[in-house]
Design a protein around this motif. Structure first.
Motif, PDB file in Angstrom:
ATOM      1  N   GLU A 193      -1.066   2.737   5.070  1.00 47.25           N
ATOM      2  CA  GLU A 193       0.166   2.824   4.289  1.00 47.25           C
ATOM      3  C   GLU A 193       1.153   1.749   4.735  1.00 47.25           C
ATOM      4  OE1 GLU A 193       3.583   6.179   3.134  1.00 47.25           O
ATOM      5  OE2 GLU A 193       1.904   6.642   4.487  1.00 47.25           O
TER       6      GLU A 193
ATOM      7  N   PRO B 229      -8.675   0.013  -4.860  1.00 50.47           N
ATOM      8  CA  PRO B 229      -8.156   0.684  -6.075  1.00 50.47           C
ATOM      9  C   PRO B 229      -6.726   0.282  -6.338  1.00 50.47           C
ATOM     10  CG  PRO B 229      -8.319   2.228  -4.229  1.00 50.47           C
ATOM     11  CD  PRO B 229      -8.946   0.952  -3.772  1.00 50.47           C
ATOM     12  N   SER B 230      -6.430  -0.036  -7.606  1.00 54.82           N
ATOM     13  CA  SER B 230      -5.102  -0.516  -7.958  1.00 54.82           C
ATOM     14  C   SER B 230      -4.068   0.597  -7.986  1.00 54.82           C
ATOM     15  CB  SER B 230      -5.156  -1.202  -9.319  1.00 54.82           C
ATOM     16  OG  SER B 230      -5.670  -0.322 -10.304  1.00 54.82           O
ATOM     17  N   ASN B 231      -4.508   1.873  -8.063  1.00 53.67           N
ATOM     18  CA  ASN B 231      -3.528   2.956  -8.078  1.00 53.67           C
ATOM     19  C   ASN B 231      -3.073   3.345  -6.679  1.00 53.67           C
ATOM     20  OD1 ASN B 231      -5.962   3.958  -7.329  1.00 53.67           O
ATOM     21  ND2 ASN B 231      -5.878   5.785  -8.609  1.00 53.67           N
ATOM     22  N   TYR B 232      -3.609   2.691  -5.625  1.00 58.92           N
ATOM     23  CA  TYR B 232      -3.183   2.958  -4.257  1.00 58.92           C
ATOM     24  C   TYR B 232      -2.091   1.983  -3.813  1.00 58.92           C
ATOM     25  CZ  TYR B 232      -6.694   6.442  -2.978  1.00 58.92           C
ATOM     26  OH  TYR B 232      -7.442   7.597  -2.879  1.00 58.92           O
ATOM     27  N   VAL B 233      -1.761   0.973  -4.626  1.00 67.00           N
ATOM     28  CA  VAL B 233      -0.791  -0.032  -4.259  1.00 67.00           C
ATOM     29  C   VAL B 233       0.185  -0.191  -5.413  1.00 67.00           C
ATOM     30  CG1 VAL B 233      -2.404  -1.249  -2.744  1.00 67.00           C
ATOM     31  CG2 VAL B 233      -2.247  -1.899  -5.137  1.00 67.00           C
TER      32      VAL B 233
ATOM     33  N   SER C  72     -10.431  -1.692   3.826  1.00 65.24           N
ATOM     34  CA  SER C  72      -9.635  -0.538   4.229  1.00 65.24           C
ATOM     35  C   SER C  72      -8.234  -1.013   4.580  1.00 65.24           C
ATOM     36  CB  SER C  72     -10.271   0.163   5.437  1.00 65.24           C
ATOM     37  OG  SER C  72     -11.596   0.563   5.136  1.00 65.24           O
TER      38      SER C  72
ATOM     39  N   ALA D 242       0.840  -1.201   0.000  1.00 63.14           N
ATOM     40  CA  ALA D 242       0.000   0.000   0.000  1.00 63.14           C
ATOM     41  C   ALA D 242       0.873   1.248   0.000  1.00 63.14           C
ATOM     42  CB  ALA D 242      -0.930  -0.001   1.197  1.00 63.14           C
TER      43      ALA D 242
ATOM     44  N   TYR E 128      -0.729   4.456   0.059  1.00 67.78           N
ATOM     45  CA  TYR E 128      -1.468   5.462   0.812  1.00 67.78           C
ATOM     46  C   TYR E 128      -2.488   4.758   1.698  1.00 67.78           C
ATOM     47  CZ  TYR E 128       0.176   7.729  -3.488  1.00 67.78           C
ATOM     48  OH  TYR E 128       0.920   8.124  -4.556  1.00 67.78           O
ATOM     49  N   ASP E 129      -3.086   5.536   2.593  1.00 64.34           N
ATOM     50  CA  ASP E 129      -4.205   5.038   3.398  1.00 64.34           C
ATOM     51  C   ASP E 129      -5.474   5.057   2.554  1.00 64.34           C
ATOM     52  OD1 ASP E 129      -2.396   4.862   5.398  1.00 64.34           O
ATOM     53  OD2 ASP E 129      -3.056   6.668   6.458  1.00 64.34           O
ATOM     54  N   TYR E 130      -6.320   4.076   2.779  1.00 65.65           N
ATOM     55  CA  TYR E 130      -7.586   3.993   2.036  1.00 65.65           C
ATOM     56  C   TYR E 130      -8.693   3.514   2.971  1.00 65.65           C
ATOM     57  CZ  TYR E 130     -11.132   2.698  -1.378  1.00 65.65           C
ATOM     58  OH  TYR E 130     -12.311   2.591  -2.066  1.00 65.65           O
TER      59      TYR E 130
END
Length: 421
Positions: free
Chosen positions: A384, A413-417, A381, A368, A370-372
């Motif tokens: 980071e 979301p794949s753009n967060y990892v 959820s 990860a 960012y935090d989600y």
């Protein structure tokens, strides 16, 4: 002031009045000047304010004369004044419209004009087909084309932004409602007819890229829904009543298990039973010689002297014991000693060791960035630097995985990892 007839010069009353050619006439006095045929407002022709019929209407003749400078100047002034007047009226009427109902004649004329235009267009198109004239684009033409394209794009986007999210709702008239209902009925009838005709028939069509994409998305969504339901039901047991079919399956399973067990047991017993058959083929084992002392003669307590004499046995003395053993009577054969065979023992075979289960694979691992925080029930959820294992891409922008820290699985979301392995 009374009105006078132009023909008989008598008073014209309103009931018999006819106004034409800037004069008043009696209806009976409105006649052709030559043949005196009674005329009306539809079949008369006026010349010098005198009525004539179509036959006796005087023909006009023209005399060609040269245009004098004065005539040319007047004609030019008239043309200029006409243009000025036309443009003046055009500017006044600009932006104003008068809506009139289309009469049947106008509709027929429009349709004819449209048909003629299509015929003329196709005729010109067929004549000019395969005929081309190539000319070189001058810098002025290139500039004009570029400017026209830019202006067209700007105008299009400007109109598009103005009309965005604007709708005009109008009430359906009875004709439109009737047309919609008829269309719906015709569609249902045609659908039922086509469905009846195509019942039992199959049509094979190649899978397009859109169909393959939709099928893959459907499979991914179904898998996500299945895993979500599986995670909810994990650890829960459902007790159901055994129906006759379930009991029959259990009984068959138990019988098959017993048969499998006894199959091994019967195989061992068969191997033990075959052993005496082998000894019979090789021949009986030689008996060990026994001692004469093992065979004692029968004691004869009475009888004739002959029988007593035959029954007497000779005494053989053993130097080891110092005691004689009676000799068996002549013609007596000792039976072979019986060999005792213990019953076969079943050998215990321990079950084969079960192979050790390999550790579960973590599959595709992502980290990860960012935090989600999940926005729906089927999302997870994470924080980071959390590790996401068993990641499966679903579509552009989304994937499915399990947060290793919490053990929760869902969409993210794949753009967060970013992938690790």
């Amino acid at each position: 002031m009374s009105k006078k007839c132009a023909k008989c010069e008598k008073t014209v009353y309103p009931t018999e009045e006819l106004k034409c050619l800037d004069k008043f006439w009696h209806k009976a006095c409105f006649k052709c000047e030559v043949c005196n045929m009674t005329l009306n407002m539809k079949n008369y022709k006026g010349y010098n304010k005198i009525p004539y019929c179509n036959v006796h209407y005087p023909t006009t003749s023209f005399t060609a004369v040269a245009d004098t400078p004065e005539n040319q100047r007047i004609k030019q002034n008239t043309k200029v004044q006409s243009n000025v007047q036309y443009h003046s009226e055009f500017e006044k009427q600009k932006g104003a419209y008068t809506q009139v109902a289309d009469t049947p004649d106008m509709l027929r004329h429009q349709q004819n004009t449209k048909n003629i235009s299509l015929i003329e267009y196709h005729r010109n198109f067929e004549e000019s087909k395969s005929q081309f004239t190539c000319v070189t684009d001058t810098p002025v033409m290139k500039t004009q084309l570029t400017n026209t394209k830019n202006v067209s794009l700007i105008e299009y986007h400007k109109d598009f932004e103005k009309s965005k999210s604007k709708y005009t709702q109008v009430a359906d008239s009875p004709e439109i409602q009737k047309y919609l209902q008829n269309t719906k009925n015709i569609s249902l009838i045609q659908y039922q007819k086509d469905f009846t005709d195509s019942k039992g028939s199959c049509y094979q069509v190649p899978d397009t890229v859109e169909m393959l994409t939709h099928r893959r998305n459907t499979e991914n969504v179904s898998r996500i829904k299945y895993h979500a339901d599986f995670e909810k039901m994990k650890g829960k047991k459902l007790t159901v009543v055994d129906d006759p079919e379930t009991m029959r399956i259990k009984q068959n399973t138990a019988i098959q298990s017993q048969v499998e067990y006894h199959k091994v047991k019967d195989q061992l017993n068969e191997m033990e039973i075959r052993r005496p058959d082998r000894e019979a083929r090789e021949g009986p084992a030689r008996p060990q010689p026994g001692k004469i002392s093992n065979y004692e003669p029968e004691t004869n307590t009475g009888g004739t002297p002959y029988s007593m004499r035959n029954s007497q046995a000779r005494v053989v003395y053993d130097s080891n014991i110092g005691k004689g053993d009676p000799e068996p009577p002549r013609g007596y054969q000792a039976p072979p000693p019986q060999s005792y065979q213990p019953p076969p023992q079943q050998s215990y075979q321990p079950p084969p060791p079960q192979p050790a289960m390999p550790p579960p694979s973590e599959g595709m691992v992502c980290k990860a960035l960012y935090d989600y925080t999940s926005a729906d029930v089927d999302e997870v959820s994470f924080q980071e630097d959390d590790l996401i294992i068993q990641c499966q891409p679903i579509d552009e922008g989304w994937m499915e995985g399990t947060v290793k820290r919490t053990g929760q699985r869902g969409m993210l979301p794949s753009n967060y990892v970013e992938p690790v392995n």
